[in-house]
Design a protein around this motif. Structure first.
Motif: not given
Length: 111
Positions: A17, A29-30, A33, A56-57, A60-61, A65-68
């Motif tokens: 990712s 922020k995409t 992945w 993914i987690v 994001w955390e 990231a705010r999009g995949f």
């Protein structure tokens, strides 16, 4: 995101990712992945599903990231199903990527 090893410290599965757009882009922020691969003798154990979810987690955390997004060939139903289970669904986005087959090889890694 690292892969996972078995008790003999041999790789079992990997995923990738990464952010692929500059900070000034509306898609900054995409994250791209995917590229999930599981060793053939360990397929069917849901390792790719769990590792993909962990990636993914983490993105994001820990990375914001705010999009995949990912790329799955139309004839790869198992990869599409895995993506859909993780909430990554089809869109109208189209990306074009140039890959040197001599550098990366010609073997298909996803099944």
């Amino acid at each position: 995101m690292p892969g996972r090893n078995d008790e003999d410290n041999k790789p079992v599965a990997v995923t990738t990712s990464l952010f692929m757009h500059p900070a000034s882009s509306p898609h900054a922020k995409t994250v791209f992945w995917g590229m999930l691969a599981t060793r053939p003798d360990r397929r069917g154990e849901k390792i790719a599903l769990l590792l993909g979810a962990q990636a993914i987690v983490h993105m994001w955390e820990k990375e914001g990231a705010r999009g995949f997004m990912t790329g799955v060939r139309q004839d790869n139903a198992s990869s599409a199903a895995l993506c859909n289970r993780l909430g990554i669904s089809d869109t109208d986005w189209t990306y074009s990527v140039c890959i040197d087959p001599e550098m990366l090889g010609r073997k298909n890694l996803t099944k």
